[in-house]
Design a protein around this motif. Structure first.
Motif, short mmCIF file in Angstrom:
data_model
loop_
_atom_site.label_atom_id
_atom_site.label_comp_id
_atom_site.label_asym_id
_atom_site.label_seq_id
_atom_site.Cartn_x
_atom_site.Cartn_y
_atom_site.Cartn_z
N CYS A 114 -12.29 2.96 0.90
CA CYS A 114 -11.53 1.62 0.76
C CYS A 114 -12.34 0.52 0.18
O CYS A 114 -11.98 -0.32 -0.68
CB CYS A 114 -10.55 1.36 1.76
N LEU A 115 -13.61 0.32 0.77
CA LEU A 115 -14.30 -0.98 0.64
C LEU A 115 -14.91 -0.70 -0.53
O LEU A 115 -15.07 -1.84 -1.38
CB LEU A 115 -15.32 -0.97 1.76
N VAL A 163 -5.95 -5.95 2.14
CA VAL A 163 -6.17 -5.63 3.55
C VAL A 163 -5.64 -4.25 3.63
O VAL A 163 -4.24 -4.12 3.73
CB VAL A 163 -5.28 -6.74 4.60
N ILE A 164 -6.44 -3.21 4.01
CA ILE A 164 -5.98 -1.91 4.21
C ILE A 164 -5.62 -1.88 5.65
O ILE A 164 -6.44 -2.10 6.60
CB ILE A 164 -7.07 -0.96 4.08
N PHE A 165 -4.56 -1.15 6.13
CA PHE A 165 -4.04 -0.92 7.40
C PHE A 165 -3.87 0.59 7.58
O PHE A 165 -2.96 1.09 6.71
CB PHE A 165 -3.03 -1.59 8.14
N SER A 166 -4.46 1.25 8.65
CA SER A 166 -4.27 2.77 8.58
C SER A 166 -4.29 3.47 10.00
O SER A 166 -5.18 2.81 10.81
CB SER A 166 -5.38 3.31 7.60
N SER A 167 -3.91 4.53 10.15
CA SER A 167 -4.08 5.11 11.47
C SER A 167 -5.34 6.15 11.41
O SER A 167 -5.58 6.76 12.32
CB SER A 167 -3.00 5.83 11.86
N TYR A 168 -5.83 6.17 10.30
CA TYR A 168 -7.16 6.81 10.30
C TYR A 168 -8.55 5.95 10.11
O TYR A 168 -8.72 4.92 9.54
CB TYR A 168 -7.19 7.63 8.62
N LEU A 187 -8.00 -2.41 8.69
CA LEU A 187 -7.49 -2.49 10.03
C LEU A 187 -6.89 -1.04 10.42
O LEU A 187 -6.51 -0.41 9.70
CB LEU A 187 -6.50 -3.71 10.30
N LEU A 188 -7.06 -0.91 11.59
CA LEU A 188 -6.30 0.21 12.39
C LEU A 188 -4.94 0.02 13.03
O LEU A 188 -4.75 -1.14 13.36
CB LEU A 188 -7.01 0.93 13.40
N LEU A 202 -3.10 3.35 3.90
CA LEU A 202 -4.11 4.11 3.46
C LEU A 202 -3.34 5.33 2.49
O LEU A 202 -3.68 5.69 1.49
CB LEU A 202 -5.26 4.48 4.07
N ARG A 203 -2.47 5.91 3.51
CA ARG A 203 -2.20 7.28 3.09
C ARG A 203 -0.60 7.06 2.15
O ARG A 203 0.27 6.90 3.33
CB ARG A 203 -2.07 8.36 4.26
#
Length: 209
Positions: free
Chosen positions: A97-98, A83-88, A106-107, A59-60
């Protein structure tokens, strides 16, 4: 779902994380890493060139965010799977994102099995949202939306500007800014500017560069 091998593009600005994801994917007999990119712009260019089956997008990212890169890719390639994966885990981050067209969010503390399940679900043409992400979206319904101007002012509050300084930046009166700030605090359920700034960052309304 078509037969493999499925080609995956990894987009993340941290080489160690890219290496870890690549290692996980290499353990799947029907998945291969088609390429790796370290920025949103590079990810878009590599997608155009490689046309992977799925993009794993952080994401970032510097300059162009993962949401912006996703939107750019989907505009050119409507059938792309991201597929987005992020710590946020902020609800604004997820919703952004959607809206951009991502099929999964995903986190980064996800299990390896969850990552693979998400990829296979997206390959099958379905959306994948873990329970924690679904919960944040449910909570989001209780929030009152900020106007464009209120979001702009909130961003300046996060940067530490006072009402007078915000008024100068926006070309507005200090009284007008004060009214907007009052509305922002009310909508966020915040008692003061500091709490509003914390909420803005936690929910992803304002991103810290």
């Amino acid at each position: 779902m078509q037969a493999g091998p499925f080609r995956i593009l990894i987009v993340d600005d941290h080489p160690v994380l890219r290496e870890g994801l690549s290692s996980i994917l290499h353990e799947e007999p029907d998945m291969i890493v088609a390429g790796e990119a370290g920025s949103g712009e590079e990810g878009v260019e590599m997608f155009r060139r490689l046309r992977p089956d799925v993009v794993l997008m952080d994401l970032r990212l510097p300059a162009m965010t993962g949401a912006e890169a996703t939107e750019t890719i989907l505009k050119e390639f409507p059938d792309a799977r991201v597929v987005i994966f992020s710590s946020y885990s902020g609800d604004e981050d997820i919703a952004r994102c959607l809206r951009a067209g991502a099929q999964a969010y995903l986190l980064k503390d996800m299990l390896r099995t969850e990552l693979i399940e998400a990829i296979r679900t997206v390959l099958a043409g379905q959306r994948y949202l873990p329970r924690a992400v679904q919960q944040r979206l449910r909570e989001r319904r209780a929030y009152r939306d900020l106007t464009t101007r209120e979001r702009e002012i909130l961003g300046l509050i996060v940067k530490g500007l006072r009402n007078r300084e915000i008024a100068e930046v926006l070309g507005a009166t200090e009284g007008t800014v004060r009214i907007h700030v009052s509305h922002i605090l009310d909508k966020l359920g915040a008692t003061d500017r500091t709490e509003a700034a914390v909420i803005a960052i936690e929910r992803g309304i304002v991103a810290i560069e």
